[in-house]
Structure formats: structure tokens, C-alpha cells
Design a protein around this motif. Sequence first.
Motif, PDB file in Angstrom:
ATOM      1  N   ASP A 119     -95.381  22.000  -1.990  1.00 15.22           N
ATOM      2  CA  ASP A 119     -94.721  23.318  -2.166  1.00 15.22           C
ATOM      3  C   ASP A 119     -93.647  23.857  -1.453  1.00 15.22           C
ATOM      4  O   ASP A 119     -93.869  24.991  -1.221  1.00 15.22           O
ATOM      5  N   GLY A 120     -93.057  23.273  -0.738  1.00 16.92           N
ATOM      6  CA  GLY A 120     -92.046  23.635   0.415  1.00 16.92           C
ATOM      7  C   GLY A 120     -92.585  23.826   1.605  1.00 16.92           C
ATOM      8  O   GLY A 120     -91.955  24.170   2.449  1.00 16.92           O
ATOM      9  N   ALA A 121     -93.759  23.856   1.685  1.00 19.88           N
ATOM     10  CA  ALA A 121     -94.544  24.480   3.010  1.00 19.88           C
ATOM     11  C   ALA A 121     -95.066  23.349   3.908  1.00 19.88           C
ATOM     12  O   ALA A 121     -95.739  22.454   3.137  1.00 19.88           O
ATOM     13  N   PRO A 122     -95.173  23.481   5.082  1.00 16.75           N
ATOM     14  CA  PRO A 122     -95.988  22.419   5.807  1.00 16.75           C
ATOM     15  C   PRO A 122     -97.501  22.443   5.386  1.00 16.75           C
ATOM     16  O   PRO A 122     -97.747  23.530   5.418  1.00 16.75           O
ATOM     17  N   VAL A 123     -98.217  21.319   5.374  1.00 16.61           N
ATOM     18  CA  VAL A 123     -99.606  21.571   5.231  1.00 16.61           C
ATOM     19  C   VAL A 123    -100.250  21.833   6.687  1.00 16.61           C
ATOM     20  O   VAL A 123     -99.859  21.007   7.466  1.00 16.61           O
ATOM     21  N   THR A 124    -100.873  23.051   6.595  1.00 16.03           N
ATOM     22  CA  THR A 124    -101.289  23.406   7.911  1.00 16.03           C
ATOM     23  C   THR A 124    -102.693  23.155   8.182  1.00 16.03           C
ATOM     24  O   THR A 124    -103.207  22.507   9.354  1.00 16.03           O
ATOM     25  N   SER A 125    -103.517  22.982   7.283  1.00 16.98           N
ATOM     26  CA  SER A 125    -104.728  22.391   7.468  1.00 16.98           C
ATOM     27  C   SER A 125    -105.121  20.791   6.962  1.00 16.98           C
ATOM     28  O   SER A 125    -104.674  20.554   5.686  1.00 16.98           O
ATOM     29  N   ARG A 126    -104.998  20.012   8.003  1.00 13.45           N
ATOM     30  CA  ARG A 126    -104.933  18.568   7.645  1.00 13.45           C
ATOM     31  C   ARG A 126    -105.625  17.591   8.981  1.00 13.45           C
ATOM     32  O   ARG A 126    -106.254  18.083   9.648  1.00 13.45           O
ATOM     33  N   SER A 127    -106.187  16.484   8.237  1.00  6.94           N
ATOM     34  CA  SER A 127    -106.806  15.531   8.995  1.00  6.94           C
ATOM     35  C   SER A 127    -105.714  14.295   9.244  1.00  6.94           C
ATOM     36  O   SER A 127    -105.165  13.635   8.459  1.00  6.94           O
ATOM     37  N   ILE A 128    -106.000  13.946  10.549  1.00  2.00           N
ATOM     38  CA  ILE A 128    -104.943  12.903  11.068  1.00  2.00           C
ATOM     39  C   ILE A 128    -105.961  11.704  11.335  1.00  2.00           C
ATOM     40  O   ILE A 128    -106.878  11.860  12.238  1.00  2.00           O
ATOM     41  N   TYR A 129    -105.772  10.661  10.937  1.00  4.32           N
ATOM     42  CA  TYR A 129    -106.393   9.498  11.255  1.00  4.32           C
ATOM     43  C   TYR A 129    -105.693   8.138  11.678  1.00  4.32           C
ATOM     44  O   TYR A 129    -104.574   8.015  11.204  1.00  4.32           O
ATOM     45  N   SER A 130    -106.093   7.418  12.817  1.00  8.40           N
ATOM     46  CA  SER A 130    -105.416   6.485  13.424  1.00  8.40           C
ATOM     47  C   SER A 130    -106.120   5.214  13.513  1.00  8.40           C
ATOM     48  O   SER A 130    -107.495   5.199  14.029  1.00  8.40           O
ATOM     49  N   ASN A 131    -105.910   4.246  12.740  1.00  4.23           N
ATOM     50  CA  ASN A 131    -106.695   2.883  12.753  1.00  4.23           C
ATOM     51  C   ASN A 131    -108.214   3.411  12.118  1.00  4.23           C
ATOM     52  O   ASN A 131    -109.198   2.888  12.417  1.00  4.23           O
ATOM     53  N   GLY A 132    -108.158   4.088  11.230  1.00  3.63           N
ATOM     54  CA  GLY A 132    -109.320   4.415  10.630  1.00  3.63           C
ATOM     55  C   GLY A 132    -110.277   5.640  11.330  1.00  3.63           C
ATOM     56  O   GLY A 132    -111.248   6.071  10.743  1.00  3.63           O
ATOM     57  N   TRP A 133    -109.982   6.042  12.494  1.00  5.27           N
ATOM     58  CA  TRP A 133    -110.822   7.200  13.312  1.00  5.27           C
ATOM     59  C   TRP A 133    -109.863   8.178  13.262  1.00  5.27           C
ATOM     60  O   TRP A 133    -108.677   8.630  13.306  1.00  5.27           O
ATOM     61  N   LEU A 134    -110.892   9.359  13.122  1.00  6.73           N
ATOM     62  CA  LEU A 134    -110.078  10.873  13.145  1.00  6.73           C
ATOM     63  C   LEU A 134    -109.375  10.671  14.498  1.00  6.73           C
ATOM     64  O   LEU A 134    -109.995  10.698  15.735  1.00  6.73           O
ATOM     65  N   SER A 135    -108.262  11.318  14.502  1.00  8.36           N
ATOM     66  CA  SER A 135    -107.293  11.571  15.572  1.00  8.36           C
ATOM     67  C   SER A 135    -106.641  12.773  15.753  1.00  8.36           C
ATOM     68  O   SER A 135    -106.790  13.737  14.924  1.00  8.36           O
ATOM     69  N   GLU A 136    -106.115  12.909  17.038  1.00  7.66           N
ATOM     70  CA  GLU A 136    -105.575  14.065  17.317  1.00  7.66           C
ATOM     71  C   GLU A 136    -103.668  13.489  17.606  1.00  7.66           C
ATOM     72  O   GLU A 136    -103.584  12.431  18.228  1.00  7.66           O
ATOM     73  N   LEU A 137    -102.878  14.535  17.312  1.00 13.61           N
ATOM     74  CA  LEU A 137    -101.551  14.018  17.915  1.00 13.61           C
ATOM     75  C   LEU A 137    -101.555  14.455  19.400  1.00 13.61           C
ATOM     76  O   LEU A 137    -102.149  15.013  19.839  1.00 13.61           O
ATOM     77  N   PRO A 138    -100.651  13.849  19.976  1.00 12.62           N
ATOM     78  CA  PRO A 138     -99.646  12.679  19.556  1.00 12.62           C
ATOM     79  C   PRO A 138    -100.894  11.474  19.290  1.00 12.62           C
ATOM     80  O   PRO A 138    -101.638  10.930  20.079  1.00 12.62           O
ATOM     81  N   ILE A 139    -100.396  10.500  18.285  1.00 14.10           N
ATOM     82  CA  ILE A 139    -101.021   9.337  18.032  1.00 14.10           C
ATOM     83  C   ILE A 139    -100.374   8.064  18.529  1.00 14.10           C
ATOM     84  O   ILE A 139     -99.097   8.183  18.819  1.00 14.10           O
ATOM     85  N   ASP A 140    -101.119   7.070  18.695  1.00 13.34           N
ATOM     86  CA  ASP A 140    -100.339   5.963  19.291  1.00 13.34           C
ATOM     87  C   ASP A 140     -99.935   5.135  17.716  1.00 13.34           C
ATOM     88  O   ASP A 140    -100.709   4.544  17.020  1.00 13.34           O
TER      89      ASP A 140
END
Length: 268
Positions: free
Chosen positions: A195-216
Motif C-alpha cells: 500500500d505504497g509504503a516500504p515494509v518495515t518489519s520483514r525477514s530476509i532469508y538467503s539460501n534458506g537461512w535467516l539473513s541480514e543485509l547486505p546479502i550474498d
Amino acid sequence: MKTLLITLMLIAALGFSVSCAVNVDGVSVMQDDAESEETETQGDDGVIVDEEEGIVAGMTLDENLDENSPAEVFGDTQWVDGIDGTAMEFDQEGEYILLPDSPELDLTDQGTVEVWVYPYTNISAAGIVHKGTELDYSDEAYSLQYNNPGQVAFIITNNDHKATYVISNDGEIATEEWHHLVAAWDMTEVYLYIDGAPVTSRSIYSNGWLSELPIDFAPAQDSDGGLMIGSQIPFSYRFDGIIDNVFLYDRVLDADEVSSHYNALASQ
Ligand SMILES: [Ca+2]
Ligand SMILES: [Ca+2]
Ligand SMILES: [Ca+2]
């Protein structure tokens, strides 16, 4: 002689359109087309391409996916009221739209998926816009979908079939109302807007693992899979609701653009 020929051609052209309009089976369709004609691009085959805007495929879903469109419609679909003109209803009866693979749809290094949805129910793993059709997901490249019920997920799958994905944690998306969803990616970030706004609460996964930015980050795979709308793969993980204005870009929409696109239709 030339003028006469042109006149005859004009009469023939007019005669053709009149005969279409009075065709008994097509009457209601023709009338609907006439009403929405002013919003349609000349010669629109239901899939807009706009190099200046970076649009590689745009579908307004204004009753314009007929046999002349490259986008094929499967199942018992209905045209219903959309956020903008009409939209297509996907109500768990095996409906989906399939746009065949093309080099333009292979958004590997960067891209944006933008869509309006009106969910009837929030079904887990329901595909909204999904590149890939194989039942084992081997050709999946990018996928905007529900993860847990009402949580939006966007997934990039690379050539090694490893996935990078971002999931909204902001609670369930309300049903029976329109929502604007945008997912974008480049080689450093996965962006998600609701709805026009960045999602502030989110989870990022890299290759199946919970991850942080910056990601590979690895590029999305260039596969032969077509673009599915309304389902992840044919007949499985179906969206339940209405989808309108599906737009794919070969660039990253910025936050101002996303917000202005949302406001342009949300305020109506
Ligand atoms: Ca529409
Ligand atoms: Ca249906
Ligand atoms: Ca391809």
C-alpha cells in the motif's frame, strides 16, 4: 481509382466492425469493450510494453485478453470490477493467466513486480505473480506470493536453485479490500512495499537461512518458465481473490514512484 479503392476499403472496414457489433454472441462483450475503450492503448493486445518506463509486460486486465493476446487465460475466470477498470477473478477453480517466456521476462539482475490484489481469503503459499511453471519449481525465477496467510513474500531463485526471499512481518493483509503490492530487487537489496509504503518489519532469508543485509545475492535464473498470474504453478497454490494491473519492469521502481502509483488509484 485510388480514392475509390480507399473508400471501398473504409466501407469494408466499417462493415466488418458493424458485423462484429451485431453478432449475437458478442453483443455484451462489444458493449463492454466500447465502455473501456478510452483507457486502452491503440492496438493493445492486452500486454503493454513501454521501453521508456521500463515496462516489459503490463496487464491492465480491462477485458482485453482475447485470442489475439500473447497472455493465455486458463480456467473459469470472470471479469469483475477492478481497482482500475475491470480485473480478473481467481476463485480457487484452477484459474490462471500464462504469459509465455521471453527474454524480456528474464529479469535476472534487477526488476520490479507491481500488482493490485483484492484477496477473498489469505491462503498460505498462494501465487500472485510467479515466473516458472514446472511442478518441481526447477524453472522458478521470481515469485510474489503469500507465505503464511496474509504475509507477503517475494522470492528470487538463482541458477543453483537457491532462494533469497523477503517476508513481511507486519501482520495479515486484510481481506475484501484492495492492496497494492510491489517487490523489487537489484544485486544488493530486495525491496517490498505494501500500500505504497516500504515494509518495515520483514525477514530476509538467503539460501534458506535467516539473513541480514547486505546479502550474498545471486541473480534470478534465466529459465524457460512462463509467467503465471493467479497461481504459483498450474493448479497448485492458487490465489483466492481479484488481481488487477500487473506490471513488470526491468528496473527498480523507487519509493516515490511506488507511493505515487499507489496514491493515484487508492484515492479514487
Ligand atoms: Ca484493470
Ligand atoms: Ca472462477
Ligand atoms: Ca527465459
